[in-house]
Design a protein around this motif. Structure first.
Motif, PDB file in Angstrom:
ATOM      1  N   ARG A  65       4.903  67.341 -21.112  1.00 25.30           N
ATOM      2  CA  ARG A  65       3.611  67.670 -21.725  1.00 25.30           C
ATOM      3  C   ARG A  65       2.739  66.426 -21.868  1.00 25.30           C
ATOM      4  O   ARG A  65       1.531  66.468 -21.631  1.00 25.30           O
ATOM      5  CB  ARG A  65       3.831  68.303 -23.101  1.00 25.30           C
ATOM      6  N   GLU A  68       1.310  65.329 -18.447  1.00 21.80           N
ATOM      7  CA  GLU A  68       0.251  66.240 -18.002  1.00 21.80           C
ATOM      8  C   GLU A  68      -1.013  66.051 -18.832  1.00 21.80           C
ATOM      9  O   GLU A  68      -2.128  66.068 -18.297  1.00 21.80           O
ATOM     10  CB  GLU A  68       0.735  67.682 -18.085  1.00 21.80           C
ATOM     11  N   HIS A  73       0.142  63.692 -12.957  1.00 22.40           N
ATOM     12  CA  HIS A  73       0.771  64.870 -12.362  1.00 22.40           C
ATOM     13  C   HIS A  73       1.706  64.442 -11.232  1.00 22.40           C
ATOM     14  O   HIS A  73       1.317  63.711 -10.321  1.00 22.40           O
ATOM     15  CB  HIS A  73      -0.303  65.824 -11.839  1.00 22.40           C
TER      16      HIS A  73
END
Length: 311
Positions: A65, A68, A73
């Motif tokens: 989490r 991101e 990514h």
């Protein structure tokens, strides 16, 4: 030793899921990500979760989490070390077949008493090199050639050389409790993932030399290396989970990224960008990434805005 210059770039970030990411780990992740993306390469993610007692339930999900939220990514599925123990055991058996392992029964007290200081930390004395009995429990150490010289042409720290017995010492590849040691697991992972360059902290230079030695034994091509300066707090302690470094906050992602870019000595983005989304900031950072500006010293004390993130 190094990958062919024409080989497609494959970098990686390999946190241990023992807690959430802190500022030091975000700097490492960002540097590796920008290095990969600036070369149109892939950036892969691995969870070094082999040492299960150190792992915290749910920490891997939290790390994903955080990455991101900061616009980091990854490509390809996440590799979990815990799913590849058979691969590590196979590598261990290959070393055993090559007769380069020996049992070590040393206690922690014996290691503390007998080891001597090398450039990257304690160096094993070789106390158990002539051990014949393989009674349990015992660790397994890699027997290094006595006059072997290892070289590392680091992208940030420059050229370094280590002598096998004097600077490195025979090191553990399987612990006394039967668990595969970090050095061996990491080598198998880098080869399996096709990693061409490793970006990590300068506190792991000693590990890089050990892993190069293992790669030579296992017939793998070593990746290139770039070792970043380690961030330390006002007390001179490395930012780490063991030292209770504060977790980065996802809601401050843009601020965190700007701070990391400054710590990496990249020219800061325009003020108009500092409050933009992480994705917008990341596009700017990739276009302007200059690895030649990254600090070449091995320790950076943090202060100012960076210090505020630790509060």
């Amino acid at each position: 030793m190094n990958p062919s210059p024409g080989m497609a770039y494959r970098g990686r970030f390999a946190p241990t899921p023992s807690g959430a990411l802190h500022l030091g780990s975000l700097v490492t992740a960002l540097a590796g990500y920008l290095q990969a993306r600036s070369q149109q390469g892939l950036w892969l993610l691995r969870m070094d979760d082999l040492d299960r007692p150190r792992c915290v339930a749910g920490a891997d999900t939290e790390i994903l989490r955080q990455l991101e939220a900061h616009g980091l990514h990854w490509d390809e599925p996440v590799r979990y070390q815990s799913a590849h123990e058979d691969d590590y055991r196979a590598a261990l058996e290959s070393l055993r077949a090559n007769d380069v392992l020996y049992p070590c029964h040393c206690t922690r007290n014996q290691l503390a008493h007998d080891s001597f200081t090398g450039p990257d930390g304690p160096v094993y004395s070789g106390r158990c090199r002539k051990t014949v009995a393989w009674a349990e429990p015992h660790a397994l150490r890699l027997k290094l050639a006595p006059r072997m010289t290892l070289s590392l042409d680091d992208g940030w720290q420059g050229s370094m050389v280590r002598r096998s017995r004097r600077d490195i010492g025979d090191f553990v590849v399987r612990r006394a409790d039967g668990q595969i040691a970090y050095q061996l697991a990491c080598v198998v992972d880098e080869a399996a993932m096709g990693i061409t360059e490793v970006v990590r902290g300068a506190d792991l230079i000693g590990s890089s030399f050990r892993q190069i030695a293992l790669m030579q034994q296992l017939g793998h091509t070593a990746p290139r290396y770039r070792h970043l300066a380690v961030l330390v707090d006002r007390n001179g302690r490395k930012l780490s989970k063991q030292n209770h470094a504060a977790a980065i906050r996802n809601q401050n992602a843009s601020e965190n990224l700007v701070t990391c870019l400054r710590l990496l000595a990249q020219n800061p983005p325009p003020d108009s960008l500092c409050l933009e989304t992480p994705e917008t900031l990341m596009r700017w950072a990739i276009r302007h990434w200059n690895p030649g500006l990254v600090p070449k010293r091995q320790i950076i004390p943090i202060h100012g805005a960076a210090q505020q993130l630790l509060a």
